[in-house]
Scaffold this motif. Structure first.
Motif, PDB file in Angstrom:
ATOM      1  N   PHE A   1       0.826  -1.194   0.000  1.00  0.00           N
ATOM      2  CA  PHE A   1       0.000   0.000   0.000  1.00  0.00           C
ATOM      3  C   PHE A   1       0.868   1.254   0.000  1.00  0.00           C
ATOM      4  CE2 PHE A   1      -2.894  -3.125   1.990  1.00  0.00           C
ATOM      5  CZ  PHE A   1      -3.902  -3.084   1.049  1.00  0.00           C
ATOM      6  N   SER A   2       1.942   1.205   0.756  1.00  0.00           N
ATOM      7  CA  SER A   2       2.821   2.371   0.841  1.00  0.00           C
ATOM      8  C   SER A   2       3.444   2.685  -0.507  1.00  0.00           C
ATOM      9  CB  SER A   2       3.910   2.127   1.891  1.00  0.00           C
ATOM     10  OG  SER A   2       3.332   1.897   3.159  1.00  0.00           O
ATOM     11  N   THR A   3       3.919   1.661  -1.197  1.00  0.00           N
ATOM     12  CA  THR A   3       4.509   1.873  -2.518  1.00  0.00           C
ATOM     13  C   THR A   3       3.453   2.374  -3.494  1.00  0.00           C
ATOM     14  OG1 THR A   3       6.218   0.224  -2.162  1.00  0.00           O
ATOM     15  CG2 THR A   3       5.687   0.745  -4.453  1.00  0.00           C
ATOM     16  N   ARG A   4       2.302   1.732  -3.483  1.00  0.00           N
ATOM     17  CA  ARG A   4       1.225   2.144  -4.384  1.00  0.00           C
ATOM     18  C   ARG A   4       0.875   3.614  -4.169  1.00  0.00           C
ATOM     19  NH1 ARG A   4      -4.288   0.079  -2.685  1.00  0.00           N
ATOM     20  NH2 ARG A   4      -3.945   1.847  -1.337  1.00  0.00           N
ATOM     21  N   PRO A  51      -1.906  -4.905   7.186  1.00  0.00           N
ATOM     22  CA  PRO A  51      -0.568  -4.396   6.840  1.00  0.00           C
ATOM     23  C   PRO A  51      -0.200  -3.155   7.646  1.00  0.00           C
ATOM     24  CG  PRO A  51      -2.094  -4.145   4.998  1.00  0.00           C
ATOM     25  CD  PRO A  51      -2.844  -4.804   6.105  1.00  0.00           C
ATOM     26  N   LYS A  52       1.087  -3.022   7.885  1.00  0.00           N
ATOM     27  CA  LYS A  52       1.596  -1.847   8.593  1.00  0.00           C
ATOM     28  C   LYS A  52       2.190  -0.895   7.566  1.00  0.00           C
ATOM     29  CE  LYS A  52       2.455  -4.573  12.642  1.00  0.00           C
ATOM     30  NZ  LYS A  52       3.125  -5.803  12.872  1.00  0.00           N
ATOM     31  N   PRO A  53       1.587   0.296   7.434  1.00  0.00           N
ATOM     32  CA  PRO A  53       2.098   1.242   6.429  1.00  0.00           C
ATOM     33  C   PRO A  53       3.491   1.752   6.768  1.00  0.00           C
ATOM     34  CG  PRO A  53       0.318   2.229   7.707  1.00  0.00           C
ATOM     35  CD  PRO A  53       0.462   0.814   8.173  1.00  0.00           C
ATOM     36  N   ARG A  54       4.248   2.047   5.707  1.00  0.00           N
ATOM     37  CA  ARG A  54       5.568   2.644   5.842  1.00  0.00           C
ATOM     38  C   ARG A  54       5.551   3.970   5.126  1.00  0.00           C
ATOM     39  NH1 ARG A  54       9.252  -0.548   2.582  1.00  0.00           N
ATOM     40  NH2 ARG A  54       7.446  -0.808   1.302  1.00  0.00           N
ATOM     41  N   ASN A  55       6.460   4.819   5.487  1.00  0.00           N
ATOM     42  CA  ASN A  55       6.600   6.083   4.775  1.00  0.00           C
ATOM     43  C   ASN A  55       7.513   5.882   3.579  1.00  0.00           C
ATOM     44  OD1 ASN A  55       4.986   7.637   6.477  1.00  0.00           O
ATOM     45  ND2 ASN A  55       6.666   7.971   7.899  1.00  0.00           N
ATOM     46  N   VAL A  56       7.042   6.251   2.417  1.00  0.00           N
ATOM     47  CA  VAL A  56       7.814   6.167   1.187  1.00  0.00           C
ATOM     48  C   VAL A  56       7.801   7.550   0.556  1.00  0.00           C
ATOM     49  CG1 VAL A  56       7.985   5.112  -1.088  1.00  0.00           C
ATOM     50  CG2 VAL A  56       7.171   3.750   0.845  1.00  0.00           C
ATOM     51  N   ASP A  57       8.982   8.074   0.248  1.00  0.00           N
ATOM     52  CA  ASP A  57       9.112   9.404  -0.320  1.00  0.00           C
ATOM     53  C   ASP A  57       8.797   9.375  -1.819  1.00  0.00           C
ATOM     54  OD1 ASP A  57       9.771  11.973  -1.078  1.00  0.00           O
ATOM     55  OD2 ASP A  57      11.860  11.848  -0.414  1.00  0.00           O
ATOM     56  N   PRO A  58       7.700   9.993  -2.250  1.00  0.00           N
ATOM     57  CA  PRO A  58       7.378   9.982  -3.680  1.00  0.00           C
ATOM     58  C   PRO A  58       8.389  10.751  -4.530  1.00  0.00           C
ATOM     59  CG  PRO A  58       5.835  11.379  -2.484  1.00  0.00           C
ATOM     60  CD  PRO A  58       6.705  10.700  -1.460  1.00  0.00           C
ATOM     61  N   ASP A  59       9.199  11.608  -3.899  1.00  0.00           N
ATOM     62  CA  ASP A  59      10.207  12.352  -4.648  1.00  0.00           C
ATOM     63  C   ASP A  59      11.411  11.492  -5.033  1.00  0.00           C
ATOM     64  OD1 ASP A  59       8.722  14.710  -4.581  1.00  0.00           O
ATOM     65  OD2 ASP A  59       9.588  15.301  -2.655  1.00  0.00           O
ATOM     66  N   ASP A  60      11.544  10.334  -4.403  1.00  0.00           N
ATOM     67  CA  ASP A  60      12.650   9.422  -4.701  1.00  0.00           C
ATOM     68  C   ASP A  60      12.093   8.059  -5.117  1.00  0.00           C
ATOM     69  OD1 ASP A  60      15.281   8.795  -5.008  1.00  0.00           O
ATOM     70  OD2 ASP A  60      15.723   8.602  -2.882  1.00  0.00           O
ATOM     71  N   ILE A  61      11.057   8.099  -5.968  1.00  0.00           N
ATOM     72  CA  ILE A  61      10.312   6.887  -6.294  1.00  0.00           C
ATOM     73  C   ILE A  61      11.154   5.868  -7.069  1.00  0.00           C
ATOM     74  CG2 ILE A  61       9.248   7.674  -8.459  1.00  0.00           C
ATOM     75  CD1 ILE A  61       7.535   5.718  -5.587  1.00  0.00           C
ATOM     76  N   VAL A  62      12.043   6.312  -7.931  1.00  0.00           N
ATOM     77  CA  VAL A  62      12.854   5.360  -8.706  1.00  0.00           C
ATOM     78  C   VAL A  62      13.741   4.548  -7.769  1.00  0.00           C
ATOM     79  CG1 VAL A  62      14.683   5.116 -10.433  1.00  0.00           C
ATOM     80  CG2 VAL A  62      12.762   6.646 -10.869  1.00  0.00           C
ATOM     81  N   LYS A  63      14.408   5.203  -6.851  1.00  0.00           N
ATOM     82  CA  LYS A  63      15.263   4.502  -5.894  1.00  0.00           C
ATOM     83  C   LYS A  63      14.440   3.507  -5.075  1.00  0.00           C
ATOM     84  CE  LYS A  63      18.547   5.305  -2.174  1.00  0.00           C
ATOM     85  NZ  LYS A  63      19.212   6.291  -1.333  1.00  0.00           N
ATOM     86  N   HIS A  64      13.260   3.920  -4.657  1.00  0.00           N
ATOM     87  CA  HIS A  64      12.391   3.025  -3.885  1.00  0.00           C
ATOM     88  C   HIS A  64      11.963   1.819  -4.725  1.00  0.00           C
ATOM     89  CE1 HIS A  64       9.429   1.528  -1.111  1.00  0.00           C
ATOM     90  NE2 HIS A  64       8.565   1.509  -2.110  1.00  0.00           N
ATOM     91  N   LEU A  65      11.579   2.046  -5.968  1.00  0.00           N
ATOM     92  CA  LEU A  65      11.151   0.941  -6.828  1.00  0.00           C
ATOM     93  C   LEU A  65      12.295  -0.035  -7.090  1.00  0.00           C
ATOM     94  CD1 LEU A  65       8.908   2.862  -9.384  1.00  0.00           C
ATOM     95  CD2 LEU A  65       8.155   1.396  -7.480  1.00  0.00           C
ATOM     96  N   GLU A  66      13.509   0.489  -7.255  1.00  0.00           N
ATOM     97  CA  GLU A  66      14.673  -0.389  -7.433  1.00  0.00           C
ATOM     98  C   GLU A  66      14.851  -1.288  -6.210  1.00  0.00           C
ATOM     99  OE1 GLU A  66      17.399   2.554 -10.224  1.00  0.00           O
ATOM    100  OE2 GLU A  66      17.630   2.632  -8.043  1.00  0.00           O
ATOM    101  N   ALA A  67      14.789  -0.697  -5.027  1.00  0.00           N
ATOM    102  CA  ALA A  67      14.957  -1.467  -3.785  1.00  0.00           C
ATOM    103  C   ALA A  67      13.830  -2.475  -3.604  1.00  0.00           C
ATOM    104  CB  ALA A  67      15.036  -0.525  -2.588  1.00  0.00           C
TER     105      ALA A  67
END
Length: 108
Positions: A1-4, A51-67
């Motif tokens: 959910f956090s990534t979405r 599920p437990k939500p996490r904080n995901v920075d949308p400004d660094d979405i490519v790095k997050h998607l890679e991880a």
């Protein structure tokens, strides 16, 4: 959910049409694939916990998607628990991540 949710926020924030389209496609595919995974998992096992939500920075979405893509690959066996239908969904999900990363890295 956090990534979405982060993907959706990044989709709204970008000034690039290519990124907007790639993130929009990813957002829609994530909803469908994650829902499918959870329903198959629950059919093969038991109901999942909330599920437990996490904080995901949308400004660094490519790095997050890679991880996230690397994490899915590294944990595929554990996540699927030997259920081939779950392996297939995870392979599709992994492909969705890498397809989006291709668009975000090289087409925008």
């Amino acid at each position: 959910f956090s990534t979405r949710n982060a993907v959706h926020l990044a989709h709204w924030k970008t000034n690039s049409f290519a990124k907007h389209s790639a993130l929009g496609d990813l957002y829609e595919e994530l909803i469908e694939q994650i829902d499918k995974f959870v329903e198959i998992y629950q059919g093969a096992n038991e109901l999942i916990e909330k599920p437990k939500p996490r904080n995901v920075d949308p400004d660094d979405i490519v790095k997050h998607l890679e991880a996230e893509a690397e994490w899915i690959e590294a944990n595929m066996d554990e996540l699927s628990g030997g259920v081939r239908a779950l392996e297939n969904v995870l392979q599709d999900l992994s492909g969705t991540y890498y397809h989006a990363l291709y668009k975000l890295r090289f087409l925008s």
